[in-house]
Design an enzyme around this catalytic site. Structure first.
Site, PDB file in Angstrom:
ATOM      1  N   GLU A  32      38.840  -0.890  53.936  1.00 25.61           N
ATOM      2  CA  GLU A  32      38.387   0.188  53.052  1.00 25.61           C
ATOM      3  C   GLU A  32      38.561   1.553  53.710  1.00 25.61           C
ATOM      4  O   GLU A  32      37.606   2.097  54.280  1.00 25.61           O
ATOM      5  CB  GLU A  32      36.918  -0.012  52.661  1.00 25.61           C
ATOM      6  CG  GLU A  32      36.688  -1.209  51.757  1.00 25.61           C
ATOM      7  CD  GLU A  32      35.283  -1.274  51.159  1.00 25.61           C
ATOM      8  OE1 GLU A  32      34.402  -0.478  51.574  1.00 25.61           O
ATOM      9  OE2 GLU A  32      35.077  -2.124  50.279  1.00 25.61           O
ATOM     10  N   GLU A  80      37.796  -7.996  47.528  1.00 25.54           N
ATOM     11  CA  GLU A  80      36.348  -7.974  47.740  1.00 25.54           C
ATOM     12  C   GLU A  80      35.681  -7.444  46.483  1.00 25.54           C
ATOM     13  O   GLU A  80      36.080  -6.409  45.954  1.00 25.54           O
ATOM     14  CB  GLU A  80      36.019  -7.062  48.938  1.00 25.54           C
ATOM     15  CG  GLU A  80      34.606  -7.172  49.438  1.00 25.54           C
ATOM     16  CD  GLU A  80      34.311  -6.187  50.582  1.00 25.54           C
ATOM     17  OE1 GLU A  80      34.972  -6.255  51.643  1.00 25.54           O
ATOM     18  OE2 GLU A  80      33.420  -5.335  50.387  1.00 25.54           O
TER      19      GLU A  80
HETATM   20  C1  IDC Z   1      28.131  -4.757  54.411  1.00 29.88           C
HETATM   21  C2  IDC Z   1      27.293  -5.979  54.654  1.00 29.88           C
HETATM   22  C3  IDC Z   1      26.092  -5.644  55.489  1.00 29.88           C
HETATM   23  C4  IDC Z   1      26.544  -4.948  56.749  1.00 29.88           C
HETATM   24  C5  IDC Z   1      27.431  -3.778  56.436  1.00 29.88           C
HETATM   25  C6  IDC Z   1      27.964  -3.210  57.727  1.00 29.88           C
HETATM   26  O1  IDC Z   1      26.885  -6.577  53.426  1.00 29.88           O
HETATM   27  O2  IDC Z   1      25.404  -6.818  55.830  1.00 29.88           O
HETATM   28  O3  IDC Z   1      25.434  -4.510  57.457  1.00 29.88           O
HETATM   29  O4  IDC Z   1      28.507  -4.180  55.615  1.00 29.88           O
HETATM   30  O5  IDC Z   1      28.997  -2.344  57.571  1.00 29.88           O
HETATM   31  C7  IDC Z   1      31.901  -3.018  51.527  1.00 29.88           C
HETATM   32  C8  IDC Z   1      32.415  -3.409  52.855  1.00 29.88           C
HETATM   33  C9  IDC Z   1      31.536  -4.472  53.475  1.00 29.88           C
HETATM   34  C10 IDC Z   1      30.072  -4.249  53.117  1.00 29.88           C
HETATM   35  C11 IDC Z   1      29.930  -4.433  51.613  1.00 29.88           C
HETATM   36  C12 IDC Z   1      28.474  -4.339  51.134  1.00 29.88           C
HETATM   37  O6  IDC Z   1      33.769  -3.817  52.862  1.00 29.88           O
HETATM   38  O7  IDC Z   1      31.728  -4.441  54.866  1.00 29.88           O
HETATM   39  O8  IDC Z   1      29.293  -5.204  53.760  1.00 29.88           O
HETATM   40  N1  IDC Z   1      30.743  -3.429  50.968  1.00 29.88           N
HETATM   41  O9  IDC Z   1      27.924  -3.099  51.425  1.00 29.88           O
HETATM   42  N2  IDC Z   1      32.458  -2.176  50.694  1.00 29.88           N
HETATM   43  C13 IDC Z   1      31.651  -1.994  49.631  1.00 29.88           C
HETATM   44  C14 IDC Z   1      30.551  -2.799  49.784  1.00 29.88           C
END
Ligand code: IDC
Length: 329
Positions: free
Chosen positions: A160, A252
């Site tokens: 991302e 995702e």
């Molecule tokens: C989130 C995880 C969370 C963690 C965080 C750390 O759910 O547990 O603490 O990342 O960076 C994304 C990202 C993905 C995110 C997810 C939800 O690719 O890493 O995971 N998310 O927030 N993009 C949009 C949402």
């Protein structure tokens, strides 16, 4: 008078040989390719893959066991596993050897089960993919070299990107893709997009910046991510317009808010799924772990129990959708 069907007969059935190779997604479809705006199989037939993303390997590796992956492949009938390897936050940069080795193993695990596997370079913060360019070159050169003879590996080069213009992402892609192609010339490469892979929508832009200046490579798809409770009609309509002009892969998405937490919005998520089915767009859900947030499929802390039926509401919902869609449905 009824005929007794005792437990012995049932046991025999249960002990039958596993499905032959041809019955798996990879056995049936072989090496994938981008044909026009769609994902196609080795014979040029359009395919839609559906499956799950792991959570970060640095936190939730214990949710990726022989039995959880068997469950994903054979009970959920997933076509694809996304291996989410963070770079920062305690990920790859802290121990490149250990994380690379684990990715090699997980590629083998997916391969043994006839699933496709997306190798996710999970850059997130900092949002400029060029920050990790040298690391990405090292990592992808080794992975592509080791697995070039396999038919089932897709490379996702930047999870991302955020806070950077499309030109920076394109520049990064044009440096990393040749590293992969030097080893594995036929592999499909997935390119993250501006604004947390929102095709630019979350940063005031849209997909036209990509159509105006596409990555100079073939056999690639552009990545879109969404979180259904946060990204409703504005993002969905932008995604719909993009699907008419670009090859897209949703690597995702969550049924909840962009935090991966909060209430599920299954109606919004279903609207996306319907659109992806119409357009034949492949998708991967976040995430196959027992994190406390609502978007983790397993109940909090349950991975150690080995009870892979211990699902949160989002887990029950997505398991049903994966079972009924994709090539292994
Ligand atoms: C989130 C995880 C969370 C963690 C965080 C750390 O759910 O547990 O603490 O990342 O960076 C994304 C990202 C993905 C995110 C997810 C939800 O690719 O890493 O995971 N998310 O927030 N993009 C949009 C949402």
């Amino acid at each position: 008078m009824s005929v007794a069907r005792g437990p012995a007969a049932t046991d025999l059935t249960a002990a039958a040989d596993p499905a032959p190779a041809a019955a798996t997604p990879v056995g049936e479809h072989g090496r994938l390719q981008v044909c026009g705006l769609k994902l196609c199989d080795e014979d040029g037939r359009q395919v839609q893959l559906t499956g799950m993303s792991s959570h970060g390997l640095q936190w939730f590796d214990h949710c990726l066991t022989d039995s959880s992956l068997d469950t994903l492949a054979h009970d959920w009938r997933a076509d694809v596993l996304r291996v989410s390897m963070y770079i920062q936050e305690g990920g790859y940069e802290t121990d490149p050897r250990r994380f690379t080795d684990r990715v090699h193993e997980l590629i083998e695990e997916a391969t043994e089960r006839g699933m496709y596997v997306i190798v996710d370079w999970h850059m997130l913060s900092p949002g400029d993919p060029n920050h990790n360019l040298d690391r990405a070159r090292t990592f992808f050169a080794e992975i592509a070299d080791a697995h070039a003879d396999k038919d089932n590996v897709l490379y996702e080069i930047a999870n991302e990107p955020n806070g950077v213009p499309w030109s920076s992402i394109k520049g990064y892609a044009e440096q990393v893709i040749p590293v992969i192609r030097a080893e594995d010339p036929e592999a499909v490469v997935l390119v993250g997009t501006r604004g947390w892979s929102s095709l630019g929508l979350s940063e005031g832009s849209d997909h036209t910046e990509i159509t105006a200046d596409p990555v100079d490579a073939d056999n690639i798809m552009y990545v879109f991510h969404f979180y259904a409770a946060s990204h409703t009609s504005f993002h969905r309509e932008g995604f719909r317009s993009a699907a008419r002009e670009l090859p897209l892969f949703v690597t995702e998405f969550g049924t909840q808010e962009y935090t991966g937490d909060g209430p599920d919005d299954f109606a919004s998520a279903q609207a996306y799924l319907d659109l992806m089915e119409e357009e034949g767009i492949s998708w991967v859900n976040w995430n196959f772990s027992d994190d406390f947030r609502s978007g983790a499929v397993f109940r909090t802390g349950s991975c150690g129990s080995g009870d892979w039926n211990s699902l949160k509401p989002a887990g029950e919902w997505i398991r049903d959708r994966i079972r009924e869609s994709g090539t292994a449905a």
